[in-house]
Scaffold this motif. Sequence first.
Motif, PDB file in Angstrom:
ATOM      1  N   UNK A   2       0.811  -1.206   0.000  1.00 17.43           N
ATOM      2  CA  UNK A   2       0.000   0.000   0.000  1.00 17.43           C
ATOM      3  C   UNK A   2       0.840   1.249   0.000  1.00 17.43           C
ATOM      4  N   UNK A   3       1.930   1.275   0.799  1.00 17.92           N
ATOM      5  CA  UNK A   3       2.794   2.449   0.843  1.00 17.92           C
ATOM      6  C   UNK A   3       3.496   2.670  -0.492  1.00 17.92           C
ATOM      7  N   UNK A   4       3.926   1.582  -1.123  1.00 20.41           N
ATOM      8  CA  UNK A   4       4.592   1.718  -2.419  1.00 20.41           C
ATOM      9  C   UNK A   4       3.615   2.235  -3.475  1.00 20.41           C
ATOM     10  N   UNK A   5       2.341   1.814  -3.395  1.00 19.25           N
ATOM     11  CA  UNK A   5       1.336   2.337  -4.321  1.00 19.25           C
ATOM     12  C   UNK A   5       1.140   3.843  -4.115  1.00 19.25           C
ATOM     13  N   UNK A   6       1.118   4.261  -2.861  1.00 18.72           N
ATOM     14  CA  UNK A   6       1.000   5.697  -2.580  1.00 18.72           C
ATOM     15  C   UNK A   6       2.219   6.458  -3.102  1.00 18.72           C
ATOM     16  N   UNK A   7       3.406   5.838  -2.968  1.00 18.82           N
ATOM     17  CA  UNK A   7       4.617   6.471  -3.482  1.00 18.82           C
ATOM     18  C   UNK A   7       4.560   6.600  -5.001  1.00 18.82           C
ATOM     19  N   UNK A   8       4.041   5.576  -5.684  1.00 16.97           N
ATOM     20  CA  UNK A   8       3.881   5.658  -7.134  1.00 16.97           C
ATOM     21  C   UNK A   8       2.900   6.759  -7.511  1.00 16.97           C
ATOM     22  N   UNK A   9       1.823   6.912  -6.710  1.00 15.56           N
ATOM     23  CA  UNK A   9       0.900   8.015  -6.956  1.00 15.56           C
ATOM     24  C   UNK A   9       1.568   9.364  -6.788  1.00 15.56           C
ATOM     25  N   UNK A  10       2.451   9.464  -5.792  1.00 16.36           N
ATOM     26  CA  UNK A  10       3.204  10.705  -5.624  1.00 16.36           C
ATOM     27  C   UNK A  10       4.125  10.975  -6.793  1.00 16.36           C
ATOM     28  N   UNK A  11       4.722   9.902  -7.333  1.00 18.73           N
ATOM     29  CA  UNK A  11       5.586  10.067  -8.517  1.00 18.73           C
ATOM     30  C   UNK A  11       4.792  10.579  -9.710  1.00 18.73           C
ATOM     31  N   UNK A 121      20.659   7.072  -1.315  1.00 21.65           N
ATOM     32  CA  UNK A 121      19.500   7.942  -1.207  1.00 21.65           C
ATOM     33  C   UNK A 121      18.225   7.272  -1.697  1.00 21.65           C
ATOM     34  N   UNK A 122      18.338   6.492  -2.767  1.00 19.02           N
ATOM     35  CA  UNK A 122      17.155   5.794  -3.298  1.00 19.02           C
ATOM     36  C   UNK A 122      16.665   4.726  -2.328  1.00 19.02           C
ATOM     37  N   UNK A 123      17.588   3.898  -1.832  1.00 19.10           N
ATOM     38  CA  UNK A 123      17.195   2.865  -0.869  1.00 19.10           C
ATOM     39  C   UNK A 123      16.629   3.512   0.395  1.00 19.10           C
ATOM     40  N   UNK A 124      17.289   4.576   0.854  1.00 19.61           N
ATOM     41  CA  UNK A 124      16.827   5.255   2.059  1.00 19.61           C
ATOM     42  C   UNK A 124      15.438   5.841   1.907  1.00 19.61           C
ATOM     43  N   UNK A 125      15.142   6.439   0.756  1.00 13.22           N
ATOM     44  CA  UNK A 125      13.815   7.014   0.529  1.00 13.22           C
ATOM     45  C   UNK A 125      12.745   5.934   0.497  1.00 13.22           C
ATOM     46  N   UNK A 126      13.046   4.796  -0.119  1.00 13.36           N
ATOM     47  CA  UNK A 126      12.087   3.687  -0.127  1.00 13.36           C
ATOM     48  C   UNK A 126      11.838   3.169   1.289  1.00 13.36           C
ATOM     49  N   UNK A 127      12.879   3.126   2.107  1.00 11.57           N
ATOM     50  CA  UNK A 127      12.708   2.683   3.493  1.00 11.57           C
ATOM     51  C   UNK A 127      11.885   3.698   4.295  1.00 11.57           C
ATOM     52  N   UNK A 348       0.710  12.511   8.244  1.00 10.62           N
ATOM     53  CA  UNK A 348       0.638  11.416   7.287  1.00 10.62           C
ATOM     54  C   UNK A 348      -0.794  11.116   6.860  1.00 10.62           C
ATOM     55  N   UNK A 349      -1.776  11.481   7.690  1.00 11.37           N
ATOM     56  CA  UNK A 349      -3.177  11.218   7.339  1.00 11.37           C
ATOM     57  C   UNK A 349      -3.884  12.459   6.829  1.00 11.37           C
ATOM     58  N   UNK A 350      -3.610  13.629   7.437  1.00  7.51           N
ATOM     59  CA  UNK A 350      -4.321  14.843   7.062  1.00  7.51           C
ATOM     60  C   UNK A 350      -3.833  15.409   5.731  1.00  7.51           C
ATOM     61  N   UNK A 351      -2.545  15.260   5.427  1.00  9.24           N
ATOM     62  CA  UNK A 351      -1.988  15.799   4.184  1.00  9.24           C
ATOM     63  C   UNK A 351      -1.126  14.728   3.513  1.00  9.24           C
ATOM     64  N   UNK A 352      -1.728  13.567   3.322  1.00 10.63           N
ATOM     65  CA  UNK A 352      -0.973  12.444   2.768  1.00 10.63           C
ATOM     66  C   UNK A 352      -0.478  12.727   1.350  1.00 10.63           C
ATOM     67  N   UNK A 353      -1.263  13.475   0.556  1.00  8.84           N
ATOM     68  CA  UNK A 353      -0.844  13.766  -0.819  1.00  8.84           C
ATOM     69  C   UNK A 353       0.469  14.539  -0.829  1.00  8.84           C
ATOM     70  N   UNK A 354       0.579  15.534   0.048  1.00  9.52           N
ATOM     71  CA  UNK A 354       1.811  16.322   0.107  1.00  9.52           C
ATOM     72  C   UNK A 354       2.983  15.472   0.577  1.00  9.52           C
ATOM     73  N   UNK A 355       2.748  14.592   1.559  1.00  9.26           N
ATOM     74  CA  UNK A 355       3.822  13.757   2.085  1.00  9.26           C
ATOM     75  C   UNK A 355       4.377  12.838   1.004  1.00  9.26           C
ATOM     76  N   UNK A 356       3.491  12.163   0.284  1.00  2.00           N
ATOM     77  CA  UNK A 356       3.958  11.215  -0.735  1.00  2.00           C
ATOM     78  C   UNK A 356       4.549  11.943  -1.932  1.00  2.00           C
ATOM     79  N   UNK A 357       4.069  13.145  -2.209  1.00  2.00           N
ATOM     80  CA  UNK A 357       4.700  13.943  -3.264  1.00  2.00           C
ATOM     81  C   UNK A 357       6.104  14.364  -2.846  1.00  2.00           C
ATOM     82  N   UNK A 358       6.266  14.726  -1.571  1.00  2.00           N
ATOM     83  CA  UNK A 358       7.594  15.087  -1.076  1.00  2.00           C
ATOM     84  C   UNK A 358       8.554  13.904  -1.182  1.00  2.00           C
ATOM     85  N   UNK A 359       8.118  12.712  -0.759  1.00  2.00           N
ATOM     86  CA  UNK A 359       8.983  11.542  -0.855  1.00  2.00           C
ATOM     87  C   UNK A 359       9.302  11.209  -2.311  1.00  2.00           C
TER      88      UNK A 359
END
Length: 515
Positions: A2-11, A121-127, A348-359
């Motif tokens: 689920x988190x990786x899907x959110x990260x893909x949405x941020x991408x 940096x890539x591995x760290x961001x995924x973690x 992480x819940x109130x502004x999840x779009x901004x968080x995943x866009x930042x990551x």
Amino acid sequence: MGNLDLLLGGLQSAATPENLLYAAIGVLLGTFVGVLPGIGPAMAVALLLPVTYSLEPTSAFIMFAGIYYGGMYGGSTTSILLNTPGESASVMTALEGNKMAKAGRAAQALATAAIGSFIAGTIGTLLVALFAPALAEVAVTIGSPSYFAILLFALVMTTTLLGSSKVRGFLSLFLGLTIGLVGLDLNTGQARLDLGVTQLRDPLEIVAVAVGIFALGEAFWVAAHLRRKPLQVIPVGRPWMGRADWGRSWKPWLRGTAFGFPFGAIPAGGAEIPTFLSYITERRLSRHQDEFGKGAIEGVAGPEAANNASAAGMFVPLLAMGIPVTATASVMLAALTSYGIQPGPQLMTEQSDLVWTLLASLLIGNTLLLVLNLPLAPLWAKLLRIPRPQLYAGILFFACLGAFAANQDAFDVFLLLAFGLLGLAMRRFGLPVLPLILGVILGPIMELKLREALTISDGDLSGLWSEPLAVVVYVLTALIVVVPIVVKRVRPDLDSPAAEVAHARAEQDEERIER
């Protein structure tokens, strides 16, 4: 998943042509500023922070990520080419990187630093994408007593690990906590430490404090010691590695990442200790131990990966709990709050779009950094030839312009200069800068949590340790303070990693002053 899907949405939301342009501009600007002598990632981010004010939050985060990673790459460039680390975490990179450069292998040193930084940096961001939401869910259940204890732990941990003197570290922390008191009392509305000046009745701008202490303080210090001529820069050459270099670098990259991320994800004082541990590990495991001290590529690959993995890991406590554990994280917290975004358990819940866009923007900025800067390494090296008077005059100009542009008040410029002189004095007397910045940022939050805890317990001090988690954290804090003292008395010949790092950085400072 689920988190990786959110990260893909941020991408997907971040990877628009306009945002990619902002990311490229951020990478170039960050590298441009970070590659200049005496300027580390924190200072580069602080100087360029006003550039992002006119942008929308998403675009600003994209550009900010580019500035962040660009500044870090610039710091490794000066460490390798000039033996001038922009921050203590780059000391280990400079030890072997500059020796490689003097041996005609500057290109290979820069390449292994850049590629290792990208991988870590890539591995760290995924973690971060995996661990930050889980920590945020736990943080929601933490009460005020435990939150206060955790903030105290972060301050003590950082203060005791930085510098060779704990007294100086705590003195710097005291200064930061005092500065954080400026403004109106949260409950009574009474002015505190305003010195009769109306502008000081509002809380101080964190950006002004950070830019003054980092940028102006470092500019004053270096300008007072360097001669009025460009430094001798070693030619870079073609920034690429041969097959043998790849074979000797990939394991240190992975080991450095394993060292760096945990130290960034917990309040453990930043990247100084993991870079040191990475260097010692590579020195013991390498089949080319005779090259260490003369320019071993493992001594650049491992510490640089540990530095960047730690930098990525610091987003875990920053986003999930609003706790910055490094100087750069402190400046980034100031950037987030300038947009009305308060990192913490609810973010992480109130502004999840901004968080995943930042990551996602961190992944984009990290990739663009590698693509753009490897071919441009010879160009960045030429920037190091800028004469010192013009260089530091430009730093002062842009720092003052950014301070004035925030509120268009000349008082902010004088305040910036005052903090710049304070930063100069701190460097003169060997006071670490990070505890002061953390004190300014975390001090008001600690005061709020302290008052909440005492209100719950009707003023009874026992309310501060009324939760099991708070008791555990207080015990850990006490151990951090007491154990090194006991160990030093029992084994006075045993040097801690922090002392080794401080000693190495002192040698680097002496060389800078001599030049």
